[in-house]
Design an enzyme around this catalytic site. Sequence first.
Site, PDB file in Angstrom:
ATOM      1  N   ARG A 260      -5.940  11.722   0.694  1.00  0.00           N
ATOM      2  CA  ARG A 260      -5.139  12.448   1.684  1.00  0.00           C
ATOM      3  C   ARG A 260      -4.165  13.349   0.932  1.00  0.00           C
ATOM      4  O   ARG A 260      -3.368  12.892   0.115  1.00  0.00           O
ATOM      5  CB  ARG A 260      -4.425  11.484   2.629  1.00  0.00           C
ATOM      6  CG  ARG A 260      -3.605  10.392   1.963  1.00  0.00           C
ATOM      7  CD  ARG A 260      -2.821   9.604   3.011  1.00  0.00           C
ATOM      8  NE  ARG A 260      -2.238   8.398   2.457  1.00  0.00           N
ATOM      9  CZ  ARG A 260      -1.106   8.336   1.766  1.00  0.00           C
ATOM     10  NH1 ARG A 260      -0.434   9.447   1.515  1.00  0.00           N
ATOM     11  NH2 ARG A 260      -0.651   7.190   1.302  1.00  0.00           N
ATOM     12  N   HIS A 264       1.375   9.707   3.929  1.00  0.00           N
ATOM     13  CA  HIS A 264       0.742   8.782   4.873  1.00  0.00           C
ATOM     14  C   HIS A 264       1.081   9.139   6.314  1.00  0.00           C
ATOM     15  O   HIS A 264       0.231   9.100   7.199  1.00  0.00           O
ATOM     16  CB  HIS A 264       1.213   7.357   4.571  1.00  0.00           C
ATOM     17  CG  HIS A 264       0.780   6.349   5.585  1.00  0.00           C
ATOM     18  ND1 HIS A 264      -0.485   5.803   5.601  1.00  0.00           N
ATOM     19  CD2 HIS A 264       1.447   5.787   6.635  1.00  0.00           C
ATOM     20  CE1 HIS A 264      -0.587   4.951   6.604  1.00  0.00           C
ATOM     21  NE2 HIS A 264       0.558   4.919   7.258  1.00  0.00           N
ATOM     22  N   TYR A 273       5.434   7.866  -5.117  1.00  0.00           N
ATOM     23  CA  TYR A 273       4.415   6.981  -5.680  1.00  0.00           C
ATOM     24  C   TYR A 273       3.166   7.709  -6.178  1.00  0.00           C
ATOM     25  O   TYR A 273       2.242   7.069  -6.675  1.00  0.00           O
ATOM     26  CB  TYR A 273       4.017   5.913  -4.641  1.00  0.00           C
ATOM     27  CG  TYR A 273       3.539   6.450  -3.307  1.00  0.00           C
ATOM     28  CD1 TYR A 273       2.193   6.726  -3.097  1.00  0.00           C
ATOM     29  CD2 TYR A 273       4.418   6.663  -2.258  1.00  0.00           C
ATOM     30  CE1 TYR A 273       1.743   7.211  -1.880  1.00  0.00           C
ATOM     31  CE2 TYR A 273       3.980   7.142  -1.032  1.00  0.00           C
ATOM     32  CZ  TYR A 273       2.645   7.408  -0.845  1.00  0.00           C
ATOM     33  OH  TYR A 273       2.213   7.895   0.359  1.00  0.00           O
TER      34      TYR A 273
END
Length: 355
Positions: A260, A264, A273
Amino acid sequence: MSKVPYEVYTEEVEALSVLSPDGEIINKDMLPKLTDDQLKEIMYRMVFTRTWDDRAVNLGRQGRLGFYAPVSGQEATMIGSEYALQKEDFIAPGYRDIPQIVWHGLPLYQAFLYSRGHQHGGQVPDGVNVLMPQIIIGAQILHAMGIAMGYKLKKQKQVAITYTGDGGSSEGDFYEGLNYAGVYKLPVIFFVQNNGYAITTPFSKQTAALSIAHKAVAAGIKGVKIDGMDVLAVIKAVQEAAERGRNGEGATLIEAVTYRFRPHSLSDDATKYRSKEEEGEWNAKDPIARFAKYLEKKGLWTEEDTARVKEEAKAKVNEEIKKAEKTEKMTIPGLIDSMFEKTPKHLEEQKADFK
């Protein structure tokens, strides 16, 4: 009886591809049979979905949508898998899987209403074989399993497909669904979009297995690992899985390795991250760019075509969000009425209180 060495289950499994990142055919055996018009339609849907995603992110930031999970980067898994199905097949989606159910027949404005928490967003039109996106991680896997069991009992030549991410493969529902489907040889496809992270948790912390596809072995079903950035590989894998289901050969677990491009959700910060180097490596595998190169070499697509589709998508999204915003506001009595064929007495009393 020959014994299969345990080591066979601890070997790396390569993700199968049809196209290279440069749009060259590298696996002719996996090339699905598609007409030129079908190839162009697939590209149209991928570009449309990317543009719609861009707009939806902005709508969410403006407060005109509720929860929204971005999809850019995963167009090959979403568009390719739905395109490989028949309209009579059933989709049980997770919360990111809005494109699949829209291209399967759910009106776009209803998808926007779903995001806004409006009950009409979940009132699926007759003849559209989809469930609404499941928020509970992995619950949709059991729903698809049940639908497939119904197909088998009725001897219908239909399949169910359900989607989850790599995080969903850690849920108990995932293993229950695979095991039950294996025992009863159900016509169901478990499609895992392994985009590398369950929100912030990397795949390496989800499982000690070398791949999600390996987990099909324990359930006694077929497992396949494919390049989820390659729409042709996705279509071929789902076509074969659907054929196996229709022929009574049972379930298939497909692991599609994808990425992606956006966070998120709109409340997530992926920079905390994920590194820029990692994102750059995956951007070079963009499923739309890869497929466009392939079509351009066949003389089927141009940059002008992409620009045209983007304008059509922007206009359509604007039209559909306005339709959603003009939909009559929900009321508690109306919500109660929509849930029951005959409203229970105690709820009729509650309705009267609200009035």
